[in-house]
Design a protein around this motif. Sequence first.
Motif, PDB file in Angstrom:
ATOM      1  N   VAL A 253      -6.148   4.808  -1.678  1.00  0.00           N
ATOM      2  CA  VAL A 253      -5.629   3.874  -0.673  1.00  0.00           C
ATOM      3  C   VAL A 253      -4.830   2.776  -1.364  1.00  0.00           C
ATOM      4  N   THR A 254      -3.629   2.539  -0.852  1.00  0.00           N
ATOM      5  CA  THR A 254      -2.766   1.513  -1.417  1.00  0.00           C
ATOM      6  C   THR A 254      -2.016   0.783  -0.309  1.00  0.00           C
ATOM      7  N   ALA A 255      -1.671  -0.452  -0.572  1.00  0.00           N
ATOM      8  CA  ALA A 255      -0.868  -1.227   0.381  1.00  0.00           C
ATOM      9  C   ALA A 255       0.620  -1.032   0.106  1.00  0.00           C
ATOM     10  N   LEU A 256       0.938  -0.382  -0.995  1.00  0.00           N
ATOM     11  CA  LEU A 256       2.335  -0.181  -1.382  1.00  0.00           C
ATOM     12  C   LEU A 256       2.876   1.103  -0.771  1.00  0.00           C
ATOM     13  N   ALA A 257       3.950   1.010  -0.031  1.00  0.00           N
ATOM     14  CA  ALA A 257       4.622   2.164   0.569  1.00  0.00           C
ATOM     15  C   ALA A 257       3.712   2.964   1.488  1.00  0.00           C
ATOM     16  N   SER A 258       2.794   2.300   2.143  1.00  0.00           N
ATOM     17  CA  SER A 258       1.914   3.015   3.070  1.00  0.00           C
ATOM     18  C   SER A 258       2.658   3.339   4.363  1.00  0.00           C
ATOM     19  N   LYS A 259       2.105   4.280   5.094  1.00  0.00           N
ATOM     20  CA  LYS A 259       2.759   4.735   6.322  1.00  0.00           C
ATOM     21  C   LYS A 259       2.804   3.645   7.376  1.00  0.00           C
ATOM     22  N   LYS A 260       1.788   2.797   7.397  1.00  0.00           N
ATOM     23  CA  LYS A 260       1.731   1.665   8.313  1.00  0.00           C
ATOM     24  C   LYS A 260       1.651   0.393   7.478  1.00  0.00           C
ATOM     25  N   SER A 261       2.090  -0.681   8.047  1.00  0.00           N
ATOM     26  CA  SER A 261       2.028  -1.966   7.347  1.00  0.00           C
ATOM     27  C   SER A 261       0.696  -2.645   7.657  1.00  0.00           C
ATOM     28  N   TYR A 262      -0.067  -2.911   6.634  1.00  0.00           N
ATOM     29  CA  TYR A 262      -1.341  -3.608   6.778  1.00  0.00           C
ATOM     30  C   TYR A 262      -1.240  -4.945   6.065  1.00  0.00           C
TER      31      TYR A 262
ATOM     32  N   GLN B 149      -1.189  -9.144 -15.766  1.00  0.00           N
ATOM     33  CA  GLN B 149      -1.040  -7.861 -15.078  1.00  0.00           C
ATOM     34  C   GLN B 149      -2.328  -7.499 -14.353  1.00  0.00           C
ATOM     35  N   MET B 150      -2.167  -6.671 -13.337  1.00  0.00           N
ATOM     36  CA  MET B 150      -3.312  -6.149 -12.606  1.00  0.00           C
ATOM     37  C   MET B 150      -3.057  -4.682 -12.303  1.00  0.00           C
ATOM     38  N   THR B 151      -4.095  -3.951 -11.989  1.00  0.00           N
ATOM     39  CA  THR B 151      -3.986  -2.532 -11.670  1.00  0.00           C
ATOM     40  C   THR B 151      -4.260  -2.327 -10.187  1.00  0.00           C
TER      41      THR B 151
ATOM     42  N   SER C 165      -3.891   0.806  -6.869  1.00  0.00           N
ATOM     43  CA  SER C 165      -3.749   2.228  -6.597  1.00  0.00           C
ATOM     44  C   SER C 165      -2.293   2.590  -6.363  1.00  0.00           C
ATOM     45  N   GLY C 166      -1.909   3.757  -6.875  1.00  0.00           N
ATOM     46  CA  GLY C 166      -0.558   4.264  -6.693  1.00  0.00           C
ATOM     47  C   GLY C 166      -0.438   5.250  -5.541  1.00  0.00           C
ATOM     48  N   GLY C 167      -1.475   5.390  -4.731  1.00  0.00           N
ATOM     49  CA  GLY C 167      -1.409   6.250  -3.554  1.00  0.00           C
ATOM     50  C   GLY C 167      -2.050   7.611  -3.717  1.00  0.00           C
ATOM     51  N   MET C 168      -2.548   7.899  -4.923  1.00  0.00           N
ATOM     52  CA  MET C 168      -3.272   9.150  -5.184  1.00  0.00           C
ATOM     53  C   MET C 168      -4.468   8.811  -6.045  1.00  0.00           C
ATOM     54  N   ARG C 169      -5.543   9.535  -5.863  1.00  0.00           N
ATOM     55  CA  ARG C 169      -6.720   9.305  -6.698  1.00  0.00           C
ATOM     56  C   ARG C 169      -6.345   9.484  -8.170  1.00  0.00           C
ATOM     57  N   GLY C 170      -6.633   8.477  -8.964  1.00  0.00           N
ATOM     58  CA  GLY C 170      -6.337   8.529 -10.393  1.00  0.00           C
ATOM     59  C   GLY C 170      -4.967   8.003 -10.776  1.00  0.00           C
TER      60      GLY C 170
ATOM     61  N   LEU D   5      -1.075   1.781 -10.889  1.00  0.00           N
ATOM     62  CA  LEU D   5       0.128   1.036 -11.240  1.00  0.00           C
ATOM     63  C   LEU D   5      -0.287  -0.271 -11.886  1.00  0.00           C
ATOM     64  N   LEU D   6       0.414  -0.648 -12.930  1.00  0.00           N
ATOM     65  CA  LEU D   6       0.155  -1.889 -13.633  1.00  0.00           C
ATOM     66  C   LEU D   6       1.319  -2.822 -13.326  1.00  0.00           C
ATOM     67  N   LEU D   7       1.038  -3.957 -12.704  1.00  0.00           N
ATOM     68  CA  LEU D   7       2.098  -4.897 -12.366  1.00  0.00           C
ATOM     69  C   LEU D   7       1.549  -6.312 -12.315  1.00  0.00           C
ATOM     70  N   SER D   8       2.439  -7.279 -12.281  1.00  0.00           N
ATOM     71  CA  SER D   8       2.003  -8.671 -12.233  1.00  0.00           C
ATOM     72  C   SER D   8       1.512  -8.995 -10.828  1.00  0.00           C
TER      73      SER D   8
END
Length: 91
Positions: free
Chosen positions: A36-45, A58-60, A62-67, A70-73
């Motif tokens: 589960v990710t808030a990035l590029a999800s089908k609906k806006s949450y 930086q923080m980690t 989810s990239g939208g798939m198990r495992g 994404l590492l980003l600020s």
Amino acid sequence: MAMAIKALARISVNRKVETVALKEVQPLTGYIRGGVTALASKKSYPVYLDETATLFEQMTVSGGMRGMLLLLSPDDYLRAANGTLGAIVQK
């Protein structure tokens, strides 16, 4: 955790918030548990991030798939997810 839920309700301007039951996650988001990710999800949450996240470069997330991670600020995450920063976690 109860204090964090109350703090989240406060910053999200809701009387009450609650977590989603695991069996409802995939039908609601389209993602399986662990992806589960808030990035590029089908609906806006709405996205809320505790202010202590800004203490880190930086923080980690989810990239939208198990495992897939994404590492980003924290600032980039807030911008990409149109998130709100606030005091959620009690020290």
